[in-house]
Design a protein around this motif. Structure first.
Motif, short mmCIF file in Angstrom:
data_model
loop_
_atom_site.label_atom_id
_atom_site.label_comp_id
_atom_site.label_asym_id
_atom_site.label_seq_id
_atom_site.Cartn_x
_atom_site.Cartn_y
_atom_site.Cartn_z
N PRO A 53 1.62 -54.27 13.92
CA PRO A 53 1.17 -55.67 13.85
C PRO A 53 0.80 -56.13 12.44
O PRO A 53 0.75 -57.32 12.18
N TYR A 54 0.57 -55.19 11.52
CA TYR A 54 0.21 -55.54 10.16
C TYR A 54 1.29 -55.11 9.17
O TYR A 54 0.99 -54.83 8.01
N HIS A 55 2.52 -55.10 9.62
CA HIS A 55 3.63 -54.68 8.76
C HIS A 55 3.73 -55.56 7.51
O HIS A 55 3.75 -56.78 7.60
N GLY A 56 3.77 -54.92 6.34
CA GLY A 56 3.96 -55.64 5.08
C GLY A 56 2.73 -56.34 4.55
O GLY A 56 2.82 -57.10 3.58
N MET A 110 2.77 -65.76 15.89
CA MET A 110 2.83 -64.88 17.04
C MET A 110 1.50 -64.87 17.79
O MET A 110 0.44 -64.68 17.18
N PRO A 111 1.53 -65.06 19.12
CA PRO A 111 0.27 -65.01 19.89
C PRO A 111 -0.27 -63.60 20.00
O PRO A 111 0.48 -62.64 20.08
N ARG A 112 -1.59 -63.50 19.98
CA ARG A 112 -2.27 -62.22 20.17
C ARG A 112 -3.25 -62.37 21.34
O ARG A 112 -4.22 -63.12 21.24
N ARG A 130 -7.13 -69.25 21.71
CA ARG A 130 -6.15 -68.16 21.69
C ARG A 130 -5.96 -67.69 20.25
O ARG A 130 -5.99 -68.51 19.32
N GLU A 131 -5.78 -66.40 20.08
CA GLU A 131 -5.61 -65.83 18.75
C GLU A 131 -4.13 -65.74 18.40
O GLU A 131 -3.29 -65.40 19.25
N TYR A 132 -3.80 -66.05 17.14
CA TYR A 132 -2.42 -66.01 16.65
C TYR A 132 -2.37 -65.30 15.31
O TYR A 132 -3.36 -65.28 14.57
N ALA A 133 -1.20 -64.74 15.00
CA ALA A 133 -0.95 -64.13 13.69
C ALA A 133 0.24 -64.83 13.04
O ALA A 133 1.23 -65.14 13.71
N PHE A 140 3.22 -59.57 7.82
CA PHE A 140 1.96 -60.10 8.32
C PHE A 140 1.24 -60.81 7.19
O PHE A 140 1.08 -60.27 6.10
N THR A 141 0.78 -62.05 7.47
CA THR A 141 0.15 -62.86 6.43
C THR A 141 -1.29 -63.22 6.74
O THR A 141 -2.15 -63.14 5.88
N ALA A 142 -1.55 -63.63 7.97
CA ALA A 142 -2.91 -64.04 8.33
C ALA A 142 -3.06 -64.04 9.84
O ALA A 142 -2.08 -64.01 10.58
N GLN A 143 -4.32 -64.08 10.28
CA GLN A 143 -4.61 -64.10 11.71
C GLN A 143 -5.84 -64.95 11.95
O GLN A 143 -6.80 -64.90 11.17
#
Length: 234
Positions: A53-56, A110-112, A130-133, A140-143
């Motif tokens: 989920p935190y790729h890159g 992307m929904p989390r 709802r949480e999103y990334a 991955f940039t922010a959440q």
């Protein structure tokens, strides 16, 4: 006698040839199986890396052509104001900025987790969160958690309320990219309010609570339910 010797030698050579062929086939099968296993391992490794989920995350800064778009100054005419005095950019502005910076398809939200609902006790409002990334260029940039409160009497459907919560999460994620950072600068907020907005006395028709609400000076529309304008400030 000679014929018997020839036949015996022929059988011996045939058996030796067959054993050699069997060993060759076995080696080829083993090699093929090994190659297939390696390819499978590579595929699994690729899947595992994409499932991170935190790729890159924080691998490197984005190219200059991207950052110049993300960090560009906000257009004051694009800024809106909520009834509580908070200024903001409409969600479509953030999407356009991301499209200019990374190109359509170069970013995604992307929904989390699941959508959560909370019922208000006083005014009957419903809070949806709802949480999103945010991913940009595959990284991955922010959440952030997006939220929106809606009332059944203002004809806002559940789907639109969820979309509003998603847009709220997008705005919060874009803060980490520096998009429209002026909106969180107290000096900019004061100056923009003084030149583009005004506060108005309103009453909650359900609770009879009275307080000042904000709107743009060029916006003469009524406030949404349950608020009703009762007096303008001088």
């Amino acid at each position: 006698m000679a014929t018997h010797v020839v036949r015996s030698a022929y059988r011996s050579l045939s058996a030796s040839f067959l054993r050699s062929c069997s060993r060759t086939v076995a080696v080829r099968r083993a090699t093929s199986s090994s190659q297939e296993e390696e390819e499978t391992d590579k595929k699994i490794s690729n899947v595992q890396s994409t499932e991170d989920p935190y790729h890159g995350i924080s691998a490197q800064s984005f190219p200059d052509k991207c950052t110049s778009v993300l960090l560009a100054g906000v257009n004051e005419q694009d800024v809106e104001i909520k009834a509580d005095g908070m200024i903001y950019l409409p969600e479509i502005k953030y999407r356009r900025i991301l499209n200019r910076a990374f190109g359509p398809g170069g970013w995604a939200l992307m929904p989390r987790g699941e959508t959560l609902h909370f019922q208000g006790e006083n005014d009957g409002g419903q809070l949806i969160t709802r949480e999103y990334a945010l991913y940009c260029l595959g990284r991955f940039t922010a959440q952030a958690v997006g939220e929106h409160t809606f009332y059944s009497k203002n004809n806002l459907s559940y789907g639109k309320a969820c979309e509003s919560a998603k847009s709220n999460a997008l705005m919060r994620c874009c803060k980490d990219l520096g998009v429209a950072s002026e909106l969180w600068d107290p000096q900019f907020v004061r100056e923009w309010r003084g030149g583009h907005a005004s506060d108005v006395w309103c009453e909650n028709v359900r609770s009879k609570e009275k307080k000042k609400l904000w709107r743009r000076k060029d916006n003469g529309e009524a406030f949404p339910y349950p608020w009703k304008e009762v007096q303008r400030t001088k």
